[in-house]
Design an enzyme around this catalytic site. Structure first.
Site, mmCIF file in Angstrom:
data_model
loop_
_atom_site.group_PDB
_atom_site.id
_atom_site.type_symbol
_atom_site.label_atom_id
_atom_site.label_comp_id
_atom_site.label_asym_id
_atom_site.label_seq_id
_atom_site.Cartn_x
_atom_site.Cartn_y
_atom_site.Cartn_z
ATOM 1 C CG ASP A 116 -2.097 -0.967 0.916
ATOM 2 O OD1 ASP A 116 -2.571 -1.200 -0.084
ATOM 3 O OD2 ASP A 116 -2.509 -1.721 2.215
ATOM 4 C CG ASP A 174 -6.975 -4.804 -4.296
ATOM 5 O OD1 ASP A 174 -7.289 -5.962 -4.761
ATOM 6 O OD2 ASP A 174 -7.949 -4.376 -3.254
HETATM 7 N N1 GLY Z 1 -7.088 -2.290 -1.579
HETATM 8 C C1 GLY Z 1 -8.224 -2.898 -0.897
HETATM 9 C C2 GLY Z 1 -9.434 -2.696 -1.388
HETATM 10 O O1 GLY Z 1 -9.796 -2.174 -2.533
HETATM 11 O O2 GLY Z 1 -10.390 -2.681 -0.572
#
Ligand code: GLY
Length: 405
Positions: A116, A174
């Site tokens: 992240d 993601d």
């Molecule tokens: N990256 C985590 C989500 O999209 O919830």
């Protein structure tokens, strides 16, 4: 000039003015709401027992504001919203606030505890550099890319998303979004290792995350010693074999961005195929704001995910400029924004100042269901800016710093 000709000119001027007013409405709403969100953020921070929370993320079931610390994956979106309001308005008030919130994010450049770091640093500091060209931000972006690169394993050919004992080497769809930080860092530093990692990750994701119909798994777990795929699963979707709505949107955006950064047509085709899966899905509602998972058997009695819609709209505007299907993608993105503008905005002054209602964060985890979430607002503002640029015949992405539109 004859009377009819004068009347014609006046009518054209009025129509043009009213189109401009219509386009400005969502931004005026966003500015007023964000004033409210700044106020509720300050109030909540002042009464919070946690010292380092500072950035709004969502609402609790009782309507109170959730603030997060810099290490939360959502911490960079609000600073990014402030930068985007500055980009729209040129008002230094937004830049001043954006700088304060972005400053708090900078230490995240060395936070290697998950993938992240890409979301956190690129949405805050990335926008700061894009709009100010301040050299200080450049160093933060390069440092963050170094940190993200430490999570790359060449045997797997991917960046590890999470450190979680449930999986050995989980990579989630993601993670495609974090590659933008790496591409940017190569442009800023001349160090091609970031670019190479991004390309390897995109290729591995294309190979292992996608099904024959171009829907995506959420999580692929690898053996880090051999690179072998161990499991293909979900974390936030309805089922391992389902298509979690936000995951499909992350992939659409990620492969569109990879095409922009590399010029490799394989990524363009991948993005077009993902768009086809989404737009032809029989369970995509008429207003184009998806249910939280395309395969929840309880559709239509299940929550929507406005965040997925906002990400899709932003991605489709960009994809429209590269693809022979451009007209369809642009019209679709316009339709999504119309839906969000007309039926998903929070009432003015309500919901602590968030922009959009009806996002779903983690339904299986019983967390953030049918609520405002800050990343929905981030991609909504980005999509509105992209729509505006295209209307004005400008490049969809503004990399020129602040320009008066
Ligand atoms: N990256 C985590 C989500 O999209 O919830």
């Amino acid at each position: 000039m004859k009377f009819t000709a004068i009347a014609g000119v006046l009518l054209t001027l009025c129509t043009t003015a009213s189109i401009a007013q219509q386009a400005a409405k969502p931004f005026l709403f966003a500015e007023k709401q964000t004033d409210a969100l700044l106020r509720s953020t300050a109030e909540t921070k002042a009464s919070s027992v946690k010292a380092n929370v500072f950035s709004p993320r969502s609402l609790n079931p009782d309507g109170s504001l959730i603030l997060v610390a810099p290490d939360d994956w959502c911490s960079g979106f609000f600073p990014g919203n402030l930068w985007q309001l500055y980009e729209y308005s040129g008002d230094p008030k937004w830049m001043d606030q954006a700088k304060v919130f972005t400053h708090t994010m900078e230490a995240e450049k060395t936070d290697a505890h998950s993938h992240d770091v890409g979301f956190k640093v690129y949405c805050s500091v990335g926008n700061a550099y894009r709009l100010t060209h301040d050299e200080h931000y450049k160093e933060v972006i390069i440092e963050a890319a170094k940190t993200l690169s430490t999570r790359f394993n060449p045997i797997v050919g991917s960046i590890k998303s999470w450190d979680n004992r449930k999986w050995k080497y989980p990579v989630i769809i993601d993670n495609m979004m974090n590659l933008e930080l790496l591409f940017e860092a190569t442009k800023l530093s001349g160090d091609s290792s970031f670019y190479k990692i991004a390309v390897a990750h995109a290729n591995t994701t294309m190979k292992n995350h996608y099904r024959a119909d171009y829907s995506s798994y959420h999580v692929v777990d690898y053996d880090p010693e051999t690179g072998k795929v161990l499991h293909k699963q979900t974390a936030q979707g309805y089922a391992d074999e389902s298509a979690w709505a936000r995951g499909q949107a992350w992939g659409l955006y990620g492969f569109t961005m990879c095409y922009r950064e590399t010029g490799n047509k394989v990524y363009l085709t991948q993005a077009e195929n993902i768009a086809k899966f989404i737009l032809n899905n029989p369970d995509l509602p008429k207003d184009l704001v998806p249910y939280w998972d395309y395969n929840d058997p309880a559709i239509p009695s299940v929550p929507r995910d406005a965040s997925a819609a906002a990400i899709m709209a932003s991605a489709l505007y960009e994809l429209s400029t590269y693809s022979t299907n451009g007209k369809l993608y642009k019209a679709t993105a316009d339709k999504i924004l119309n839906s969000l503008n007309n039926n998903y905005q929070a009432p003015l002054g309500a919901d602590k100042g968030f922009l959009l209602l009806h996002s779903t964060g983690n339904k299986p985890g019983n967390s953030e269901i049918d609520v405002p979430i800050i990343y929905a607002d981030y991609y909504y503002l980005e999509a509105l800016l992209r729509q505006k640029h295209l209307k004005q015949g400008k490049p969809v992405l503004n990399t020129a710093g602040v320009v008066k539109y």
